[in-house]
Design an enzyme around this catalytic site. Sequence first.
Site, mmCIF file in Angstrom:
data_model
loop_
_atom_site.group_PDB
_atom_site.id
_atom_site.type_symbol
_atom_site.label_atom_id
_atom_site.label_comp_id
_atom_site.label_asym_id
_atom_site.label_seq_id
_atom_site.Cartn_x
_atom_site.Cartn_y
_atom_site.Cartn_z
ATOM 1 N N THR A 6 0.856 -1.159 -0.190
ATOM 2 C CA THR A 6 -0.279 0.016 -0.249
ATOM 3 C C THR A 6 0.575 1.495 -0.013
ATOM 4 O OG1 THR A 6 -0.069 0.417 2.734
ATOM 5 C CG2 THR A 6 -1.244 -1.506 1.462
ATOM 6 N N GLY A 7 0.134 2.283 -0.812
ATOM 7 C CA GLY A 7 1.312 3.072 -0.974
ATOM 8 C C GLY A 7 2.264 3.053 -1.526
ATOM 9 N N GLY A 8 2.266 2.673 -2.502
ATOM 10 C CA GLY A 8 3.248 2.356 -3.222
ATOM 11 C C GLY A 8 3.998 2.955 -4.364
ATOM 12 N N THR A 9 3.558 4.314 -4.700
ATOM 13 C CA THR A 9 3.156 4.912 -6.129
ATOM 14 C C THR A 9 4.502 5.923 -5.739
ATOM 15 O OG1 THR A 9 1.942 6.631 -4.963
ATOM 16 C CG2 THR A 9 1.417 5.152 -6.993
ATOM 17 N N GLY A 11 8.221 7.090 -3.007
ATOM 18 C CA GLY A 11 8.898 6.905 -1.671
ATOM 19 C C GLY A 11 9.248 5.922 -1.258
ATOM 20 N N ILE A 12 9.059 5.355 0.000
ATOM 21 C CA ILE A 12 9.723 4.112 0.633
ATOM 22 C C ILE A 12 8.815 2.702 -0.430
ATOM 23 C CG2 ILE A 12 9.761 2.647 1.706
ATOM 24 C CD1 ILE A 12 9.884 4.675 3.781
ATOM 25 N N SER A 131 7.975 3.701 12.302
ATOM 26 C CA SER A 131 8.609 5.196 12.525
ATOM 27 C C SER A 131 9.400 4.656 13.729
ATOM 28 C CB SER A 131 8.030 6.657 12.332
ATOM 29 O OG SER A 131 8.809 7.716 11.935
ATOM 30 N N TYR A 144 1.286 11.947 14.742
ATOM 31 C CA TYR A 144 1.737 11.146 13.444
ATOM 32 C C TYR A 144 2.827 9.945 14.693
ATOM 33 C CZ TYR A 144 5.596 9.282 10.243
ATOM 34 O OH TYR A 144 5.832 8.472 9.744
HETATM 35 N N1 LIG Z 1 10.273 9.447 4.204
HETATM 36 C C1 LIG Z 1 10.388 8.690 6.217
HETATM 37 O O1 LIG Z 1 11.552 9.850 6.699
HETATM 38 C C2 LIG Z 1 10.130 8.162 7.244
HETATM 39 C C3 LIG Z 1 10.175 7.847 7.939
HETATM 40 C C4 LIG Z 1 9.477 6.993 8.958
HETATM 41 C C5 LIG Z 1 8.584 6.345 8.311
HETATM 42 N N2 LIG Z 1 7.984 6.242 7.198
HETATM 43 C C6 LIG Z 1 6.839 6.319 7.007
HETATM 44 O O2 LIG Z 1 6.879 5.158 5.792
HETATM 45 C C7 LIG Z 1 5.102 5.297 5.004
HETATM 46 C C8 LIG Z 1 5.969 6.086 3.606
HETATM 47 O O3 LIG Z 1 5.998 6.585 3.534
HETATM 48 P P1 LIG Z 1 7.124 7.679 1.743
HETATM 49 O O4 LIG Z 1 7.902 9.006 3.276
HETATM 50 O O5 LIG Z 1 7.776 7.240 1.290
HETATM 51 O O6 LIG Z 1 6.129 8.895 2.073
HETATM 52 P P2 LIG Z 1 5.351 8.793 0.254
HETATM 53 O O7 LIG Z 1 5.860 9.132 -0.876
HETATM 54 O O8 LIG Z 1 4.879 10.272 0.733
HETATM 55 O O9 LIG Z 1 4.524 7.866 -0.136
HETATM 56 C C9 LIG Z 1 3.418 7.634 0.514
HETATM 57 C C10 LIG Z 1 2.183 7.156 -0.050
HETATM 58 O O10 LIG Z 1 0.967 6.283 0.801
HETATM 59 C C11 LIG Z 1 0.096 7.050 -0.197
HETATM 60 N N3 LIG Z 1 -1.122 7.026 0.138
HETATM 61 C C12 LIG Z 1 -1.492 7.759 1.695
HETATM 62 N N4 LIG Z 1 -2.405 8.320 2.145
HETATM 63 C C13 LIG Z 1 -2.818 6.853 0.952
HETATM 64 C C14 LIG Z 1 -4.256 6.229 1.332
HETATM 65 N N5 LIG Z 1 -5.896 7.362 2.089
HETATM 66 N N6 LIG Z 1 -4.728 5.424 1.079
HETATM 67 C C15 LIG Z 1 -3.945 4.970 0.129
HETATM 68 N N7 LIG Z 1 -2.305 5.116 -0.030
HETATM 69 C C16 LIG Z 1 -1.905 6.630 0.924
HETATM 70 C C17 LIG Z 1 0.551 8.126 -1.327
HETATM 71 O O11 LIG Z 1 0.051 7.974 -2.441
HETATM 72 P P3 LIG Z 1 -1.352 8.985 -2.673
HETATM 73 O O12 LIG Z 1 -1.271 10.287 -1.870
HETATM 74 O O13 LIG Z 1 -1.530 8.843 -3.761
HETATM 75 O O14 LIG Z 1 -2.520 7.864 -1.572
HETATM 76 C C18 LIG Z 1 2.534 7.111 -1.682
HETATM 77 O O15 LIG Z 1 2.044 6.528 -2.655
HETATM 78 C C19 LIG Z 1 4.272 6.242 6.027
HETATM 79 O O16 LIG Z 1 3.822 5.148 6.465
HETATM 80 C C20 LIG Z 1 5.620 6.988 6.435
HETATM 81 O O17 LIG Z 1 4.705 7.219 7.589
HETATM 82 C C21 LIG Z 1 9.056 7.618 6.330
#
Ligand SMILES: NC(=O)c1ccc[n+]([C@@H]2O[C@H](COP(=O)([O-])OP(=O)(O)OC[C@H]3O[C@@H](n4cnc5c(N)ncnc54)[C@H](OP(=O)(O)O)[C@@H]3O)[C@@H](O)[C@H]2O)c1
Length: 248
Positions: A6-9, A11-12, A131, A144
């Site tokens: 999920t959230g695969g478009t 970032g991570i 996180s 958060y």
């Molecule tokens: N980056 C960091 O430093 C960091 C650190 C610790 C933890 N994390 C965690 O890692 C995960 C990924 O984060 P990221 O940094 O890769 O962020 P990101 O690039 O913003 O990616 C978030 C992804 O989740 C999707 N998303 C958000 N809300 C959604 C929803 N309601 N339903 C379905 N998809 C949804 C987004 O696409 P859409 O907006 O189009 O839905 C996107 O694909 C998150 O849970 C974040 O809290 C990140």
Amino acid sequence: MNIFITGGTTGIGLALAKLYLEEGHRVGICARNLSKFPVEIRNKYKQLSCYEVDVTNREELHKAVTHFAPVELDMIIANAGRSVGAKSKTPMFSVANEIIDINVKGVLNTFDIALEIMLPRKKGHLVATASVAGFMGLPGAGAYSASKAAVLKLCESYSLDLKRHGINVSAIAPGFIDTPLTQKNNHKMPFLMSAEKAAKLIKRALEKKKVLYVFPFRMKIVVSILDKMPRSLYRMLMNLKFLNYSEE
Ligand SMILES: NC(=O)c1ccc[n+]([C@@H]2O[C@H](COP(=O)([O-])OP(=O)(O)OC[C@H]3O[C@@H](n4cnc5c(N)ncnc54)[C@H](OP(=O)(O)O)[C@@H]3O)[C@@H](O)[C@H]2O)c1
């Protein structure tokens, strides 16, 4: 393997999807807006399925996951999440509710649906992206921190409960990773790591079926000190000006 992220478009999630696709696995991804997903990857891999789905909508998510893997689902990564955006010293409850809905209820929906498929086979791996923020109450990021603390505890409990059913559970706790989520931050981000490197480390930890994986290593050290110190000392540190953020 059949892997749903999920959230695969971006970032991570995107970096993980690419790694698994390169190895020839079948990958399903979802997000609310699929136009963010790189077209060249969509065209390159025939074993990729994309779904425009909000993880807070259980029915939509159920349709997507069961369409991708009606019988055999090896791994699901509940990675969709949102952060605070601009930090504020006045709690923003509408944002807080949205964070809890996506980061906690979204993970519950994802695991619930995955277990429907995994339990009859007595086989599968539930993964959630938590996180390091889940280890302490960070200033300006109460919801958060709370959402990620909930994910850490859910995963710890489920790893104990589900082992006897043949299901592994892992919580991933990254520090700062360079993604669209952190690119909005205007504060310092120590030990910032690329999403590609993070995905490689996460994949390796998942191969070892780690119940909890905290990284980068230097952030893990900092977080374990902050987590274990007396809370009065922690509050004193967080109130220091150079560690604090200015209200936007
Ligand atoms: N980056 C960091 O430093 C960091 C650190 C610790 C933890 N994390 C965690 O890692 C995960 C990924 O984060 P990221 O940094 O890769 O962020 P990101 O690039 O913003 O990616 C978030 C992804 O989740 C999707 N998303 C958000 N809300 C959604 C929803 N309601 N339903 C379905 N998809 C949804 C987004 O696409 P859409 O907006 O189009 O839905 C996107 O694909 C998150 O849970 C974040 O809290 C990140």
